[in-house]
Enzyme design. Structure first.
Site, PDB file in Angstrom:
ATOM      1  N   ASP A  14      12.694 -11.630   0.109  1.00 26.68           N
ATOM      2  CA  ASP A  14      12.488 -10.513  -0.816  1.00 26.68           C
ATOM      3  C   ASP A  14      13.638  -9.515  -0.698  1.00 26.68           C
ATOM      4  O   ASP A  14      13.427  -8.303  -0.588  1.00 26.68           O
ATOM      5  CB  ASP A  14      11.150  -9.831  -0.528  1.00 26.68           C
ATOM      6  CG  ASP A  14      10.654  -9.004  -1.724  1.00 26.68           C
ATOM      7  OD1 ASP A  14      11.153  -9.224  -2.844  1.00 26.68           O
ATOM      8  OD2 ASP A  14       9.779  -8.145  -1.529  1.00 26.68           O
TER       9      ASP A  14
ATOM     10  N   GLY B 176       0.831  -1.205   0.000  1.00 24.35           N
ATOM     11  CA  GLY B 176       0.000   0.000   0.000  1.00 24.35           C
ATOM     12  C   GLY B 176       0.861   1.248   0.000  1.00 24.35           C
ATOM     13  O   GLY B 176       2.050   1.204  -0.326  1.00 24.35           O
TER      14      GLY B 176
END
Length: 847
Positions: free
Chosen positions: A657, A539
């Site tokens: 990641d 977001g």
């Protein structure tokens, strides 16, 4: 077709001439929706009933099959008083992984209800029950506990679908089905009854599927002596009076096969990645050999199963130390039918004796000289072998691992091969197939009552187990709380969102603050667009000031996108992992907000931004390029953080990641690794070095071995970090589409240049005058080693840290780089284990 005691061979040989009569029978038979005579499937079931429970009309599934609603159907007679008490309902919010049919509607009841299939023909049937443990009106999913019986057999007992589905959340499966095999004798009818476990429970079902299956596909023919019983001298028979429960159906070495890709029985075949314990590049390429079904009927398994396989190669040195092993958890105290599928399609193995190998089931020898060519008669001829095995764990042990292993013949070491696995549970002497529920409790939507109950349970446990040590812990806790009166230490809580039917909870006492939504809105000026400093998959990220311990603290506030399904799990993971860790090179999680539908994370603000923003795509007139010495220190700091995650935390943590945008810089240019939404706890088992999980990560950084095998290890982080090292050196992104084809992938391009002795040609032009040749040589060596295709050949992050420290020394700034406000990991203290001083984990003992 499919009636009585016809043999498999006769059934198969006569199948094609029967197409026309089958099609006529289908048209006349009012309970079936059988595929027509032009079906591409090798098998056409005589009975096929697809019942969409809770629905009043017909629906078409994604595979084109028609499901009929159970309302007013002959299978759910309303004249049975108990059926009148049941209700139909639609799911409140359907997840993306739940297909519309049959998971949109359900039949629910607080009392028993039954389906009656009186018109199915005699013979062996596949019965599939479909469950979607979602929210249906006012029904609490955690109270769905019930039993299911089919005739004399108990298929499920005290079954909690929510408990069974929740462990699969990471792979995206919040729907489940259970498949059974039962035999219907002439004159019998098939009744399926669902009964709530107690007065506080309810029963539900979303779909029921009844299919005829070929006679003796899984059952033992009456004229057959039986199959080998592992560890026993006698043979084993799966007689008609037996019920089976399918547990595993695996396409070894291949990918998932959907029901539409099956042979007409609409079975699902899963890949085997998550069950492998060790795999030395055993997967074979898909074969194009023409298959010859001369030994078994073509409906036994899809051709794709026999065109893929895993094999132990012909390397004698590795074969002496290596078994190809699958571990498959099963319920204790049951017998199991194990079917292994084989097809020899490698051109170098054509004759009997070319490849002999051993097969072990449940750590016991099943075959001492397995030879697929001897069994099948030739190359490209599919065959299978059946075995029975009893699985008994220790007293009170619910689950045990049923292992299947293949090993090369110790005399020749010419490898071993396996194409497919099927495992069925056999009912016990009481007609029971039901196993226990998982130990963990279901995670339900949070309510005041549930929260109070949790507190009561926790208080009771603590009170009941009070001791001197606990008293000391409580005193320490009170002292610390008085010192930090503005912080609220978290008790057990649940995450929730109206956008998802899944809920998640945790029992971790988090080391971070729970902010109110009002505090977050004040810090972001009611989420003012001008406060946004970044946008990601989770977001928007806002900057602001928030009061912590009475002081205004500069923070970064990450807000979950409304409706994001993936973000819910990432939100939980980030808090579970990062809130327990404290390290100089990890970004600090200050707190979170879980208020209403908002899920928000609050971090220390990093004024230096991302490492990526200082390497490329920057306006040089506004940003000064990072000098080489500073780049080395940033790389070393990030490497230390990853090394700490791998070996310094209580449990190893795999970031999953690692990339330059997830390495942040503070006001002193200190590297801080961030974004733990995809992180996983690593394994501490010495017998299994990887975590089997769905592939996630960022394109350009993804470990190719992890991508191929779906087996995650710490070495996957090492590969990604190798890409970051070349980013730092070359000042270019990992993927570029505006360059020549061979230069698109930074990892591939850098490896090629290094091997050709041309690494210096791709170094950032702004650095060429700064880098000492010996430093460049060492740095390039570290980065290249990180990018080895085989994870076992990559260095550990500990080795990477040492190598980067040496590179700094070679650059001539070792003293400044190593002792600039932090402890050197190359020191003797680090080797003695004092790295745990950087941690503030709840368990101070570390691993």
């Amino acid at each position: 077709m499919g009636k009585g005691n016809r043999s498999n061979a006769y059934l198969w040989a006569t199948l094609q001439p029967c197409f026309t009569s089958l099609y006529i029978a289908f048209l006349l038979h009012h309970v079936t929706s059988t595929v027509g005579s032009n079906s591409p499937f090798p098998y056409i079931p005589e009975d096929e009933i697809n019942l969409d429970c809770g629905s009043s009309g017909n629906s078409t599934a994604l595979d084109g099959r028609t499901w009929i609603g159970d309302e007013n159907s002959i299978f759910f007679p309303v004249e049975h008083l108990q059926n009148n008490a049941s209700l139909t309902a639609s799911v409140v919010q359907q997840s993306s992984s739940a297909t519309r049919v049959p998971y949109t509607t359900a039949r629910l009841s607080l009392s028993p209800f039954s389906y009656i299939f009186s018109s199915v023909t005699a013979g062996q049937k596949l019965v599939r029950l479909y469950f979607y443990p979602a929210t249906y009106g006012t029904f609490d999913r955690s109270k769905a506990r019930f039993s299911v019986k089919a005739g004399p057999f108990t298929l499920l007992r005290n079954f909690n679908a929510a408990l069974m589905a929740d462990p699969d959340y990471d792979s995206g499966h919040d729907t489940i089905f259970r498949e059974f095999c039962v035999n219907i004798e002439e004159g019998q009818r098939l009744n399926i009854t669902l009964t709530p476990s107690d007065s506080n429970s309810f029963a539900f079902v979303n779909g029921i599927e009844i299919l005829s299956m070929p006679t003796y596909l899984y059952y033992t023919p009456s004229d057959d002596q039986g199959l080998p019983f592992i560890g026993q001298e006698k043979l084993y028979q799966v007689v008609n009076g037996t019920a089976l429960m399918m547990l595993y159906r695996i396409n070894v070495g291949g990918s998932f096969i959907s029901p539409a890709g099956d042979t007409g029985m609409f079975r699902s075949w899963n890949s085997d990645y998550k069950y492998l314990t060790e795999d030395l590049t055993s997967e074979l390429p898909v074969s194009t050999i023409e298959l010859n079904f001369s030994q078994i009927p073509p409906y036994t398994a899809p051709e794709e199963v026999y065109r893929t396989a895993r094999t132990i190669g012909i390397n004698r040195s590795s074969n002496k130390l290596y078994n190809l092993t699958w571990q498959l958890p099963v319920d204790s105290q049951f017998d199991y039918l194990v079917r292994l599928h084989f097809c020899e399609f490698q051109p170098e193995f054509k004759a009997v004796g070319d490849r002999r190998f051993l097969i072990f089931i449940a750590n016991q020898t099943a075959e001492k000289a397995a030879d697929v060519i001897r069994w099948s008669g030739g190359s490209g001829v599919p065959v299978y072998r059946d075995y029975a095995v009893s699985m008994f764990g220790l007293e009170g042990q619910k689950r045990v691992n049923l292992s299947i292993a293949i090993s090369a013949d110790p005399e020749r070491y010419r490898g071993a091969i396996l194409n497919g696995i099927e495992i069925f549970k056999v009912n016990d002497t009481y007609g029971n197939l039901a196993g226990p529920n998982p130990n963990t409790l279901p995670l339900t939507l949070p309510t005041a009552t549930k929260s109070n109950n949790n507190r009561i349970k926790i208080t009771a446990i603590v009170g009941g187990g009070i001791s001197g040590i606990i008293v000391l812990l409580i005193l320490g806790f009170l002292i610390l709380r008085r010192a930090k009166t503005s912080w609220r230490w978290r008790r057990p809580f649940s995450f929730h969102t109206s956008k998802s039917t899944k809920t998640h909870g945790s029992l971790l006492p988090y080391l971070c603050r729970n902010f109110s939504l009002a505090e977050i809105k004040a810090a972001t000026k009611n989420f003012d667009q001008n406060s946004i400093i970044g946008v990601g998959g989770f977001g928007d990220v806002y900057k602001g000031y928030i009061h912590v311990d009475g002081e205004a603290t500069h923070v970064a506030i990450k807000r979950l996108k409304p409706g994001s399904q993936q973000g819910v799990q990432e939100f939980r993971t980030e808090i579970e992992i990062l809130s327990q860790l404290r390290h100089h090179h990890l970004v600090s999680l200050i707190g979170y907000c879980n208020d209403g539908n908002e899920m928000i994370l609050v971090y220390d603000f990093m004024p230096g931004g991302t490492l990526c923003s200082h390497l490329y795509d920057t306006d040089i007139s506004h940003k000064t390029p990072l000098p080489w010495n500073q780049r080395l220190q940033i790389c070393l700091g990030a490497a230390r953080a990853l090394n700490y995650l791998h070996i310094g935390a209580e449990h190893p943590i795999i970031h999953r990641d690692v990339k330059s945008t997830n390495i942040l810089l503070d006001e002193k240019w200190t590297a801080k690794v961030s974004d733990f939404g995809l992180s996983k706890f690593g394994t501490t088992s010495t017998s299994k070095a990887h975590v089997s999980t769905a592939v996630k990560g960022s394109f350009g950084y993804l470990d190719p071995e992890y991508y191929r095998r779906q087996q995650l290890t710490e070495k996957s982080d090492v590969y990604s970090f190798g890409v970051v090292l070349f980013e730092v050196l070359c000042a270019r992104p990992p993927i570029m589409h505006t360059v020549e084809h061979e230069e698109i992938s930074l990892a591939e391009w850098a490896l090629k240049c290094y091997r050709n002795g041309k690494l210096g040609q791709i170094v950032d032009p702004l650095l060429k005058a700064e880098i000492e040749p010996e430093c460049l040589k060492k740095f390039g060596e570290i980065a290249v080693n990180c990018l080895h295709d085989n994870g076992t050949e990559r260095p550990s992050m500990n080795d990477v840290v040492w190598g980067l420290e040496l590179a700094l020394q070679l650059q001539g700034s070792a003293e400044k780089a190593i002792f600039h406000g932090e402890q050197s990991f190359a020191s003797k203290e680090y080797q003695d284990g004092l790295m745990s001083m950087f941690s503030e984990i709840m368990n101070p003992r570390g691993r």
